[in-house]
Scaffold this motif. Structure first.
Motif, mmCIF file in Angstrom:
data_model
loop_
_atom_site.group_PDB
_atom_site.id
_atom_site.type_symbol
_atom_site.label_atom_id
_atom_site.label_comp_id
_atom_site.label_asym_id
_atom_site.label_seq_id
_atom_site.Cartn_x
_atom_site.Cartn_y
_atom_site.Cartn_z
ATOM 1 N N ALA A 3 0.843 -1.194 0.000
ATOM 2 C CA ALA A 3 0.000 0.000 0.000
ATOM 3 C C ALA A 3 0.872 1.235 0.000
ATOM 4 O O ALA A 3 2.029 1.173 0.385
ATOM 5 C CB ALA A 3 -0.875 -0.010 1.230
ATOM 6 N N PRO A 4 0.334 2.386 -0.450
ATOM 7 C CA PRO A 4 1.102 3.612 -0.349
ATOM 8 C C PRO A 4 1.531 3.814 1.097
ATOM 9 O O PRO A 4 0.713 3.698 2.002
ATOM 10 C CB PRO A 4 0.104 4.684 -0.780
ATOM 11 N N GLU A 6 2.248 6.079 3.483
ATOM 12 C CA GLU A 6 1.693 6.848 4.585
ATOM 13 C C GLU A 6 0.376 6.265 5.106
ATOM 14 O O GLU A 6 -0.047 6.570 6.190
ATOM 15 C CB GLU A 6 1.489 8.303 4.139
ATOM 16 N N LEU A 7 -0.256 5.455 4.281
ATOM 17 C CA LEU A 7 -1.597 5.019 4.644
ATOM 18 C C LEU A 7 -1.717 3.508 4.726
ATOM 19 O O LEU A 7 -2.806 2.968 4.625
ATOM 20 C CB LEU A 7 -2.591 5.551 3.609
ATOM 21 N N ASN A 11 -5.188 1.384 4.766
ATOM 22 C CA ASN A 11 -5.503 0.536 3.624
ATOM 23 C C ASN A 11 -5.621 -0.926 4.030
ATOM 24 O O ASN A 11 -6.411 -1.673 3.467
ATOM 25 C CB ASN A 11 -4.449 0.703 2.527
ATOM 26 N N SER A 114 -14.346 10.054 9.895
ATOM 27 C CA SER A 114 -14.392 10.785 8.623
ATOM 28 C C SER A 114 -15.671 11.601 8.492
ATOM 29 O O SER A 114 -15.726 12.557 7.722
ATOM 30 C CB SER A 114 -14.257 9.807 7.449
ATOM 31 N N ASP B 4 2.495 5.461 -7.752
ATOM 32 C CA ASP B 4 2.253 4.128 -7.240
ATOM 33 C C ASP B 4 1.548 3.328 -8.326
ATOM 34 O O ASP B 4 0.553 3.762 -8.875
ATOM 35 C CB ASP B 4 1.349 4.221 -6.004
ATOM 36 N N TYR B 130 -12.540 10.096 1.220
ATOM 37 C CA TYR B 130 -11.283 9.339 1.242
ATOM 38 C C TYR B 130 -11.491 7.947 1.856
ATOM 39 O O TYR B 130 -11.055 6.928 1.294
ATOM 40 C CB TYR B 130 -10.213 10.125 2.005
ATOM 41 N N ARG B 139 -6.729 2.068 -3.583
ATOM 42 C CA ARG B 139 -5.530 2.236 -2.752
ATOM 43 C C ARG B 139 -4.859 3.527 -3.222
ATOM 44 O O ARG B 139 -4.024 3.507 -4.120
ATOM 45 C CB ARG B 139 -4.620 1.022 -2.877
ATOM 46 N N VAL B 140 -5.277 4.596 -2.631
ATOM 47 C CA VAL B 140 -4.865 5.913 -3.112
ATOM 48 C C VAL B 140 -4.369 6.786 -1.968
ATOM 49 O O VAL B 140 -4.630 6.514 -0.798
ATOM 50 C CB VAL B 140 -6.053 6.650 -3.781
ATOM 51 N N ARG B 141 -3.659 7.816 -2.362
ATOM 52 C CA ARG B 141 -3.212 8.797 -1.386
ATOM 53 C C ARG B 141 -4.281 9.871 -1.237
ATOM 54 O O ARG B 141 -5.096 10.081 -2.139
ATOM 55 C CB ARG B 141 -1.901 9.440 -1.841
#
Lengths: 234, 274
Positions: A3-4, A6-7, A11, A114, B4, B130, B139-141
């Protein structure tokens, strides 16, 4: 799947693969810690927004109480959830069952967190608790919180079903997820009752707990309400 | 920007030009791409014109997926500036139409409030978007989701600007604040719902699946915007103060405004500001 950076925790919780799948390299302790951190962060944010309608104090109290409510519900139900899982044919230890429940609560907490800005907007723009239209706001906010919790709960249960499917691919996880949901709702509603106030009522003080928090149950209260309106409508 | 592989779109295969009678190169248009209700405008990406060929407005309307893709490449700052400019221009245009009902201070206050409402709603609803798209499998920033919010707002602004002449006709003709207010609310909701195509395109690009949560998010955005516009009132009518400080739920405010208009039949006075 990476996963990216920072997250990755988020994720992992929200993603399809699930945080506690039976992986040979599974780091259950780290994943549990991450889930608890997300649970606390998300539900604290929502709790703070929830209490903000009444006062800063209640906002602070609710920010503390909401994570406590979720963790306490998971803790109180841990044994029953584990036993029910075994009875349903899942080879889950008590710890595994607790971790899956905590992860679902963490996911619900993230969704709730959120939605906190939306709730905060309504808190600060509908009539205040000291205004003549306070009860209307109270009821409106009640509906808003029910809707937010329903969205969060649905998202968590749907995801929990997938995680359970990873533990036992040949079983239909719906029954176990439903049983856990019923248990958690039954106990969670009572603990939420004990931990009142959440967003306050017009004319009542902002306090951490009501004067006699363990005096009565929410189910007795509902029973009295129904009985009174049925047999003594005056 | 380092991309990514999971979050970035696959390279768009370009379509070879098809010769025509005049030997001018044209490109095959995907059927129904202009339709507002097109489920996934990016369905026929392989049929798409090259990225740089479309005007930004045209790209937003016909190929929102291309605009989203541009936000992820090296040209993203320029694309973002274009989107923000389009958004500001479209929203300000529609704000002017709203302000034309009462005139006076509303000539500048209404556009300013429309811009503020759109920006604040985008910011308030961004965290839930988000989380919801992540739950949908993307799967995103966060910045990529923020970019999609910008694209959505820009598309809403373009839709609003295109409806501005129609709204202007009614705004100039009507004498009832509630009628004009209701008209603007209906236009706004229609534009917000139509902008869902951006979200669908983004989900497709992120290899996520549309879920009930993403539909719920559009509802959350609309409800938030209705409460925000009530908070920033008066936007249509006029009042002694630039902002009415009284806290009200939008449905209660609408009910009071309709009752006031029904009683007095007045227009634009302080008791019936929208």
């Amino acid at each position: 799947m990476q996963a990216p950076g920072e997250l990755s925790c988020l994720n992992e919780l929200c993603g399809d693969s699930g945080p506690f799948a039976a992986r040979p390299d599974g780091d259950a302790r780290r994943r549990t810690r991450d889930a608890v951190l997300w649970l606390v962060a998300g539900s604290s944010a929502y709790g703070a927004a929830m209490g903000a309608w009444s006062s800063f104090e209640l906002s602070l109290y609710a920010a503390i109480k909401l994570p406590v409510l979720l963790v306490a519900t998971a803790g109180v139900n841990a044994l029953a959830n584990g036993v029910v899982a075994r009875a349903a044919g899942y080879r889950l230890s008590l710890g595994d069952a607790l971790r899956v429940v905590v992860a679902a609560f963490a996911l619900a907490g993230i969704v709730l967190g959120s939605l906190a800005p939306v709730v905060l907007l309504f808190d600060r723009t509908v009539p205040a608790p000291w205004s003549p239209a306070a009860w209307r706001s109270h009821d409106l906010l009640g509906v808003l919180h029910v809707a937010a919790i329903a969205i969060a709960g649905t998202a968590a249960v749907v995801r929990q079903r997938r995680w359970l499917a990873e533990f036992a691919p040949r079983r239909e996880p719906g029954a176990l997820a439903f049983a856990w949901l019923a248990l958690n709702l039954f106990v969670g509603a009572q603990l939420a009752w004990n931990l009142r106030p959440w967003f306050g009522s017009p004319g009542m003080a902002s306090e951490f707990l009501r004067e006699h928090p363990f005096d009565g149950t929410c189910y007795e209260s509902v029973f009295r309400l129904v009985a009174q309106s049925t047999f003594d409508p005056k | 920007m380092t991309q990514d592989p999971l979050a970035s779109p696959a390279p768009e295969p370009s379509r070879a030009p098809t010769p025509t009678r005049d030997a001018e190169p044209t490109y095959v248009e995907s059927r129904g791409a202009e339709s507002l209700g097109a489920e996934s405008p990016g369905d026929n990406q392989s049929n798409a014109e090259p990225l740089g060929d479309l005007h930004p407005i045209d790209a937003l309307l016909r190929r929102p997926q291309q605009t989203i893709a541009k936000l992820a490449d090296a040209d993203s700052p320029r694309t973002l500036v274009t989107l923000v400019s389009l958004g500001l221009a479209g929203l300000a245009t529609y704000g002017l139409v709203i302000g034309s009902f009462s005139g006076g201070v509303q000539w500048w206050a209404a556009p300013a409030k429309v811009l503020a409402a759109a920006g604040l709603c985008g910011a308030i609803c961004f965290p839930s978007l988000y989380v919801f798209v992540t739950l949908a499998g993307a799967r995103v920033r966060a910045r990529e989701v923020l970019g999609v919010v910008a694209v959505m707002l820009a598309l809403v602004a373009i839709f609003l600007a295109s409806f501005a002449p129609i709204a202007w006709v009614f705004t100039q003709s009507s004498t009832l604040v509630t009628f004009v207010g209701a008209l603007h609310v209906v236009v706004w909701i229609a534009c917000a719902v139509a902008s869902r195509r951006v979200l669908n395109a983004a989900l497709k690009q992120w290899r996520a699946r549309p879920t009930g949560l993403t539909s719920a998010w559009i509802l959350i955005l609309i409800i938030t915007s209705l409460q925000m516009t009530t908070t920033l009132r008066p936007i249509v009518g006029s009042a002694p103060e630039l902002l009415d400080g009284e806290r009200k739920f939008f449905l209660a405010h609408w009910a009071e405004s309709f009752a006031s208009d029904a009683r007095t039949g007045s227009s634009g006075d302080a008791n019936s500001e929208y």
